[in-house]
Design a protein around this motif. Structure first.
Motif, PDB file in Angstrom:
ATOM      1  N   VAL A 112     -44.279  21.612  -9.761  1.00  0.00           N
ATOM      2  CA  VAL A 112     -44.367  22.892 -11.127  1.00  0.00           C
ATOM      3  C   VAL A 112     -44.197  24.810 -10.073  1.00  0.00           C
ATOM      4  O   VAL A 112     -44.545  24.731  -9.220  1.00  0.00           O
ATOM      5  N   PRO A 113     -42.972  25.535 -10.949  1.00  0.00           N
ATOM      6  CA  PRO A 113     -43.148  26.604 -10.463  1.00  0.00           C
ATOM      7  C   PRO A 113     -44.084  27.999 -10.607  1.00  0.00           C
ATOM      8  O   PRO A 113     -43.794  27.811 -12.013  1.00  0.00           O
ATOM      9  N   VAL A 114     -44.677  28.225  -9.829  1.00  0.00           N
ATOM     10  CA  VAL A 114     -45.969  28.892  -9.950  1.00  0.00           C
ATOM     11  C   VAL A 114     -45.077  30.431  -9.337  1.00  0.00           C
ATOM     12  O   VAL A 114     -45.122  30.008  -7.660  1.00  0.00           O
ATOM     13  N   PRO A 115     -46.439  31.318  -9.023  1.00  0.00           N
ATOM     14  CA  PRO A 115     -45.551  32.304  -8.125  1.00  0.00           C
ATOM     15  C   PRO A 115     -46.233  32.033  -6.633  1.00  0.00           C
ATOM     16  O   PRO A 115     -45.834  32.821  -5.548  1.00  0.00           O
ATOM     17  N   GLU A 116     -47.158  31.556  -6.238  1.00  0.00           N
ATOM     18  CA  GLU A 116     -48.223  31.172  -5.212  1.00  0.00           C
ATOM     19  C   GLU A 116     -48.300  30.294  -4.979  1.00  0.00           C
ATOM     20  O   GLU A 116     -48.873  28.874  -5.976  1.00  0.00           O
ATOM     21  N   LEU A 117     -48.151  29.103  -4.140  1.00  0.00           N
ATOM     22  CA  LEU A 117     -48.438  27.383  -3.844  1.00  0.00           C
ATOM     23  C   LEU A 117     -48.640  27.962  -2.781  1.00  0.00           C
ATOM     24  O   LEU A 117     -47.874  28.658  -2.190  1.00  0.00           O
ATOM     25  N   PHE A 118     -49.178  26.088  -2.035  1.00  0.00           N
ATOM     26  CA  PHE A 118     -49.103  26.287  -0.232  1.00  0.00           C
ATOM     27  C   PHE A 118     -48.082  24.790  -0.062  1.00  0.00           C
ATOM     28  O   PHE A 118     -48.133  24.142  -0.968  1.00  0.00           O
ATOM     29  N   VAL A 119     -47.888  24.547   0.682  1.00  0.00           N
ATOM     30  CA  VAL A 119     -47.074  23.258   1.639  1.00  0.00           C
ATOM     31  C   VAL A 119     -48.224  23.149   2.620  1.00  0.00           C
ATOM     32  O   VAL A 119     -48.151  24.187   3.523  1.00  0.00           O
ATOM     33  N   LYS A 120     -48.405  21.935   2.752  1.00  0.00           N
ATOM     34  CA  LYS A 120     -49.083  21.286   3.979  1.00  0.00           C
ATOM     35  C   LYS A 120     -48.569  19.970   4.790  1.00  0.00           C
ATOM     36  O   LYS A 120     -47.558  19.601   3.760  1.00  0.00           O
ATOM     37  N   MET A 121     -47.795  20.572   5.857  1.00  0.00           N
ATOM     38  CA  MET A 121     -47.050  19.335   6.827  1.00  0.00           C
ATOM     39  C   MET A 121     -48.280  18.481   7.415  1.00  0.00           C
ATOM     40  O   MET A 121     -48.981  19.172   8.287  1.00  0.00           O
ATOM     41  N   MET A 122     -48.456  17.017   7.194  1.00  0.00           N
ATOM     42  CA  MET A 122     -49.306  16.671   8.134  1.00  0.00           C
ATOM     43  C   MET A 122     -48.347  15.100   9.068  1.00  0.00           C
ATOM     44  O   MET A 122     -47.880  14.196   8.800  1.00  0.00           O
ATOM     45  N   LEU A 123     -49.261  14.972  10.240  1.00  0.00           N
ATOM     46  CA  LEU A 123     -48.352  13.872  10.940  1.00  0.00           C
ATOM     47  C   LEU A 123     -49.353  13.528  11.947  1.00  0.00           C
ATOM     48  O   LEU A 123     -50.430  14.841  12.617  1.00  0.00           O
ATOM     49  N   THR A 124     -49.805  12.028  11.686  1.00  0.00           N
ATOM     50  CA  THR A 124     -50.875  11.496  12.876  1.00  0.00           C
ATOM     51  C   THR A 124     -50.343   9.946  12.888  1.00  0.00           C
ATOM     52  O   THR A 124     -49.127  10.340  13.651  1.00  0.00           O
TER      53      THR A 124
END
Lengths: 299, 299
Positions: free
Chosen positions: A102-114
């Protein structure tokens, strides 16, 4: 409860040799429901904290310092002897999860590799996006920090690479315990100091000091993470005509600083208003300019 | 690929106050398919290595030193500021997963507790059983070990409890990196030494030395895990008339040892046949007696 947007990365690491038709036809990542279980309890990511991650700030749809994050992700994987992540796949997955959120002014993305399930030789990867918490107070009024012993000498990254200092691993229990210790002491965050008295970093941030007109940050060969936000902050200070430098900073020098910030990808620049029991003045206009610069980044 | 038997622990921590009817009626744990995903990727167990675990050896259906493992599990949870695990629930879940597993002479059970999804205030728990690897060679011919710097001073557990030394956490990436470093050096396992030269433990085991007729192990206030198998091994050596002691052991003393073992729950006693470049004699009959004693434990 959670409003995360999730993509499972089905081809997280580079494939040896040429792809066959089936591999070429398979999508590199797929949307998934974050409210459903997606991970095996046998995954070494959870049973051993064995993997790496990055957190990326996304402001008005733009992933900030994405290439720096991708490079650091690959460096963490190498440090962990994981297969090389396919950065083209991850870059596309990050863009896809941003588009799907959903478009919001500020979000964050996490990239995870195990490392995946023991013996399966198939790493597990995913990206997810969440709306960022409201950090306005931390960015203006600032944060109280305490200094805590990181336990390691400042040079362990060179002498003892198996301690994984400087890799952003999933084994972050100590970083979280340090934050709880800060809360017990009435503070918000932590500055780690080496066992031999050298200032390092926060549990999830880099430290920047203003000291007699010079802007300083601990040099990155101390086993601390090279900060993507710290690099951008230096650009800002240089544009204001301030001299910047990477330095070996002692705990004593920390006490003499005129101003200080903890900078990180999602919170951006949080001015420090107290270190242990010493109050510190927050330079409101300079901090505001810094956060405006960081939030406007387009590179 | 995996032949794990899995139970999800639906009530992993003690409930505050009196249970209502619905809570009383709900099962405390449930069988689940380990081949299916069971865990949210948002669980702090995987995103931060934030939780604790125990590995329990099960020989001919008997869970060895179960009460010691349960106590240590609760101690790790306290160290991590997690809610108190309900040990009656966990004990029953361990017995249930053993009953449900295909009967084999040796298997192991892992108990895992995480902080759950951030903000949900609901820890996640599970137990799983797997057939134990074949450790006959390690138990007889023995293992080559290398000494590696653990990075921390020997007293860090007292000075800096937020470093979580002595808690068995899911943040084990460093322990696994140390094992990879041992493999690179042509060895099987590791003895960690403190930054000030005190012998500590293996990444997943305790060290026992035989030195001039005395049996010694590093004292447990050094931020090392109190070994459940080490305690049983001491009983064995005492039954053979040998004096046992917990001691502060320097790296120099390690060099002088007549014999040495790494002991742990599932591998039991692995005699050390080389430390770094020094060959060590394996006392075959004593080691065989020790492993027979450990495997026969009924307490």
């Amino acid at each position: 409860m959670s409003h995360a947007t999730l993509f499972l990365v089905t081809r997280p690491v580079s494939v040896e040799g040429v792809l066959d038709d089936a591999q070429r036809a398979a999508p590199d990542f797929l949307p998934a429901d974050p409210a459903e279980p997606q991970l095996s309890v046998l995954d070494l990511g959870v049973s051993r904290g064995d993997g790496c991650f990055e957190s990326i700030s996304v402001v008005r749809g733009h992933a900030q310092a994405l290439e720096s994050h991708l490079e650091r992700f690959a460096a963490s994987a190498r440090r962990l002897d994981l297969p090389e992540p396919d950065l083209d796949v991850w870059r596309a997955a990050v863009h896809a999860v941003i588009q799907a959120h959903v478009p919001v002014p500020e979000l964050f993305v996490k990239m995870m590799l195990t490392r995946g399930i023991e013996g399966a030789n198939a790493p597990t990867g995913w990206v997810y996006a969440e709306t960022a918490p409201d950090f306005r107070e931390a960015r203006t009024t600032g944060i109280r920090v305490v200094t805590l012993d990181r336990g390691y000498r400042h040079d362990v990254n060179r002498t003892s690479p198996w301690l994984l200092q400087g890799a952003k691993t999933l084994s972050y229990a100590v970083n979280r315990a340090a934050i709880r210790e800060a809360h017990r002491r009435g503070a918000n965050d932590v500055i780690f100091v080496s066992s031999d008295g050298i200032v390092l970093e926060g549990p999830t941030s880099n430290l920047i000091l203003l000291d007699g007109g010079r802007v300083r940050t601990p040099q990155t060969d101390l086993g601390i993470l090279a900060g993507t936000t710290q690099a951008s902050a230096f650009e800002f200070f240089e544009s204001r005509g301030l001299r910047t430098e990477y330095a070996t900073i002692s705990a004593d020098e920390l006490e003499r600083a005129d101003a200080a910030w903890l900078v990180s990808s999602v919170r951006q620049a949080a001015p420090i208003n107290a270190i242990d029991d010493r109050e510190l003045l927050v330079d409101g206009p300079l901090t505001e300019g810094l956060n405006e610069y960081l939030l406007a980044r387009q590179e």
